[in-house]
Motif scaffolding. Structure first.
Motif, PDB file in Angstrom:
ATOM      1  N   ASN A  51       0.857  -1.174   0.000  1.00 36.00           N
ATOM      2  CA  ASN A  51       0.000   0.000   0.000  1.00 36.00           C
ATOM      3  C   ASN A  51       0.902   1.236   0.000  1.00 36.00           C
ATOM      4  O   ASN A  51       1.688   1.449   0.912  1.00 36.00           O
ATOM      5  CB  ASN A  51      -0.888  -0.031   1.246  1.00 36.00           C
ATOM      6  N   LEU A  53       0.358   4.458   0.432  1.00 32.11           N
ATOM      7  CA  LEU A  53       0.181   5.381   1.551  1.00 32.11           C
ATOM      8  C   LEU A  53       0.838   4.831   2.810  1.00 32.11           C
ATOM      9  O   LEU A  53       1.565   5.543   3.509  1.00 32.11           O
ATOM     10  CB  LEU A  53      -1.304   5.655   1.791  1.00 32.11           C
ATOM     11  N   LEU A  54       0.608   3.559   3.093  1.00 32.57           N
ATOM     12  CA  LEU A  54       1.233   2.946   4.262  1.00 32.57           C
ATOM     13  C   LEU A  54       2.750   2.903   4.127  1.00 32.57           C
ATOM     14  O   LEU A  54       3.473   3.132   5.100  1.00 32.57           O
ATOM     15  CB  LEU A  54       0.701   1.532   4.480  1.00 32.57           C
ATOM     16  N   LEU A  57       4.036   6.342   4.922  1.00 33.35           N
ATOM     17  CA  LEU A  57       3.946   6.605   6.358  1.00 33.35           C
ATOM     18  C   LEU A  57       4.979   5.801   7.144  1.00 33.35           C
ATOM     19  O   LEU A  57       5.580   6.309   8.091  1.00 33.35           O
ATOM     20  CB  LEU A  57       2.538   6.308   6.876  1.00 33.35           C
ATOM     21  N   HIS A  61       7.444   7.939   9.230  1.00 31.95           N
ATOM     22  CA  HIS A  61       7.109   7.974  10.660  1.00 31.95           C
ATOM     23  C   HIS A  61       7.260   6.627  11.361  1.00 31.95           C
ATOM     24  O   HIS A  61       6.935   6.521  12.545  1.00 31.95           O
ATOM     25  CB  HIS A  61       5.677   8.472  10.854  1.00 31.95           C
ATOM     26  N   GLY A  65       3.324   5.910  12.234  1.00 39.50           N
ATOM     27  CA  GLY A  65       2.551   6.318  11.065  1.00 39.50           C
ATOM     28  C   GLY A  65       1.489   5.283  10.726  1.00 39.50           C
ATOM     29  O   GLY A  65       0.341   5.639  10.415  1.00 39.50           O
ATOM     30  N   LEU A  66       1.859   4.018  10.784  1.00 40.83           N
ATOM     31  CA  LEU A  66       0.916   2.924  10.531  1.00 40.83           C
ATOM     32  C   LEU A  66      -0.207   2.949  11.553  1.00 40.83           C
ATOM     33  O   LEU A  66      -1.390   2.910  11.196  1.00 40.83           O
ATOM     34  CB  LEU A  66       1.650   1.576  10.583  1.00 40.83           C
ATOM     35  N   GLY A  68      -1.136   5.421  13.478  1.00 44.29           N
ATOM     36  CA  GLY A  68      -1.926   6.647  13.337  1.00 44.29           C
ATOM     37  C   GLY A  68      -2.954   6.548  12.224  1.00 44.29           C
ATOM     38  O   GLY A  68      -4.105   6.973  12.383  1.00 44.29           O
ATOM     39  N   LEU A  69      -2.552   6.000  11.090  1.00 42.72           N
ATOM     40  CA  LEU A  69      -3.496   5.834   9.980  1.00 42.72           C
ATOM     41  C   LEU A  69      -4.608   4.866  10.361  1.00 42.72           C
ATOM     42  O   LEU A  69      -5.788   5.123  10.084  1.00 42.72           O
ATOM     43  CB  LEU A  69      -2.779   5.353   8.721  1.00 42.72           C
ATOM     44  N   LYS A  70      -4.254   3.759  10.990  1.00 43.71           N
ATOM     45  CA  LYS A  70      -5.273   2.784  11.408  1.00 43.71           C
ATOM     46  C   LYS A  70      -6.257   3.424  12.390  1.00 43.71           C
ATOM     47  O   LYS A  70      -7.462   3.203  12.290  1.00 43.71           O
ATOM     48  CB  LYS A  70      -4.613   1.558  12.052  1.00 43.71           C
ATOM     49  N   ALA A  72      -7.013   6.617  12.615  1.00 38.83           N
ATOM     50  CA  ALA A  72      -7.834   7.586  11.880  1.00 38.83           C
ATOM     51  C   ALA A  72      -8.950   6.888  11.112  1.00 38.83           C
ATOM     52  O   ALA A  72     -10.107   7.343  11.121  1.00 38.83           O
ATOM     53  CB  ALA A  72      -6.957   8.406  10.936  1.00 38.83           C
ATOM     54  N   VAL A  73      -8.627   5.786  10.449  1.00 37.41           N
ATOM     55  CA  VAL A  73      -9.646   5.028   9.704  1.00 37.41           C
ATOM     56  C   VAL A  73     -10.683   4.465  10.675  1.00 37.41           C
ATOM     57  O   VAL A  73     -11.892   4.542  10.432  1.00 37.41           O
ATOM     58  CB  VAL A  73      -8.993   3.900   8.872  1.00 37.41           C
TER      59      VAL A  73
END
Length: 117
Positions: A51, A53-54, A57, A61, A65-66, A68-70, A72-73
């Motif tokens: 992915n 985006l991942l 991130l 980060h 970063g991983l 944080g994205l999880k 947020a989703v």
């Protein structure tokens, strides 16, 4: 009990079902996918995150970063689901945790296959 809770109860929805679905989503998408992705990126150097985006991130980060994205989703899906509760729309109420559980289950299984395959 709020009016939206009453409307959902009248439509056959229960808080217990909702909680269980979100626990499954948390276990598969929140824990299973994160743990297996971290294991893959740390212990299997020949593989990279598919992915984009991942991958960006993770490169910028790290694991935060991983995560944080999880988060947020997960928060976005929870907000959509709560909107469904407020409007008594069962589809919008149940779809986000069900979708996260399916995606999380698939990605966890796929990552485990990559990790041990």
């Amino acid at each position: 009990m709020t009016s939206s809770e009453l409307r959902l109860r009248e439509a056959g929805s229960s808080g217990r079902e909702f909680t269980r679905l979100w626990l499954v989503a948390l276990a598969t998408y929140g824990v299973g996918d994160v743990v297996t992705t971290v294991a893959l990126t740390r212990f299997v150097p020949r593989l990279s995150e598919g992915n984009l985006l991942l991958a960006a991130l993770l490169n910028s980060h790290g694991n935060l970063g991983l995560i944080g994205l999880k988060l947020a989703v997960f928060a976005g899906c929870l907000a959509i689901s709560l909107y469904g509760a407020r409007t008594a729309d069962r589809f919008v109420y149940y779809l986000p945790p069900a979708l996260l559980a399916v995606v999380g289950g698939f990605t966890t299984a796929y990552n485990l296959r990559l990790l041990f395959g």
